[in-house]
Design an enzyme around this catalytic site. Sequence first.
Site, short mmCIF file in Angstrom:
data_model
loop_
_atom_site.label_atom_id
_atom_site.label_comp_id
_atom_site.label_asym_id
_atom_site.label_seq_id
_atom_site.Cartn_x
_atom_site.Cartn_y
_atom_site.Cartn_z
N ARG A 228 37.59 41.62 43.65
CA ARG A 228 37.20 40.21 43.69
C ARG A 228 35.75 40.17 44.16
O ARG A 228 35.32 41.00 44.97
CB ARG A 228 38.09 39.40 44.64
CG ARG A 228 39.49 39.13 44.11
CD ARG A 228 39.47 38.14 42.96
NE ARG A 228 40.79 37.74 42.53
CZ ARG A 228 41.48 38.33 41.55
NH1 ARG A 228 40.95 39.38 40.94
NH2 ARG A 228 42.67 37.88 41.20
N GLU A 256 31.14 33.03 41.36
CA GLU A 256 31.69 33.27 40.03
C GLU A 256 32.15 31.94 39.44
O GLU A 256 32.89 31.20 40.12
CB GLU A 256 32.88 34.25 40.12
CG GLU A 256 33.41 34.71 38.79
CD GLU A 256 34.51 35.75 38.92
OE1 GLU A 256 35.62 35.49 38.42
OE2 GLU A 256 34.25 36.81 39.53
N HIS A 275 34.48 38.85 34.35
CA HIS A 275 35.86 38.87 34.84
C HIS A 275 36.81 39.09 33.66
O HIS A 275 37.75 38.32 33.43
CB HIS A 275 36.20 37.58 35.59
CG HIS A 275 37.34 37.74 36.55
ND1 HIS A 275 37.44 37.03 37.73
CD2 HIS A 275 38.43 38.55 36.52
CE1 HIS A 275 38.54 37.38 38.37
NE2 HIS A 275 39.17 38.29 37.65
#
Length: 316
Positions: A228, A256, A275
């Site tokens: 993450r 993000e 991602h």
Amino acid sequence: MTADVWLPLPPDEIEGLPEGPAYRFWDGDEDFPADPADCVFYVVPYMKPSEVGVRPLPLMSSVRVVQTLSAGIDHVQPGLRHLRPGVRLCNARGVHEASTAELTLALILASLRGLPDFVRAQDKGEWLGGFRPALADRSVLIVGYGSIGAAIEDRLAPFELARVARVARSERTTARGPVHPFTELPSLLPEADVVVLATPLTDSTRHLVDAGFLARMKDGALLVNMARGPVVDTSALLTEVQSGRITAALDVTDPEPLPAEHPLWRTPGVLISPHAGGPTSAFRPRAERLLVDQLNRFLNQEELRNVILVTGAAST
């Protein structure tokens, strides 16, 4: 009152769903498909912002299971305080290992062999020769050795590495070798040519990769973040990659999505994917198999798979 199951995939497209519940399709739209108070099994919409997935939770007074379709559960945890004790939170272990491990290998190889440079050179019609680092004979450190970390090592095995070291929350032994505790990271980092992050985001792993962590990495090492974004202190990473001392391949970032003006986009030696580890053609069949299995277990009052926590327990 009905016993509703909320699914982010159309129920009529999922083969083998058990009979009994009223299946409601909801993928994060503004309007709920039914009264949230009637939902007993909630499958969180996939690849949606955290605020979308947690929005119905305060209204789900009857829910007994919250199932994510992601390996991480950090995006759901802020909403768990609204739930009654005893609700089981399950993740999607078994769904993303293959595709995430594939992308990990792709990012490592692309970074080491300079594929982004080749693409830019092709756009200009340039023949860009020269020597590049190989993965063979390199040392790799996997930080976070759960099912995804193990899947990454499975795919590293044919590449004739000099060494693979593994780090996890607790020390143990696997068929491939020992797993070291996080306390041994300072001694392992200077030996690694490639450091792969595959750890969940928790209070203890937030900014795990800080200035001190990065300073211990050897000159020329590659950092690969498949975990993450907030596992890495972005400011500290930016300082190191801008100096050229290390390089980075990032499937996740903090913030993000990464804003267009962010300097990471334009820093040499940084490769960024959006991602993309989980959302592939491998996702849908594996997600459907997990949901069918979990719902059969739930309706038959059998033990569920992948229970990460139960609300009301000390860990929540």
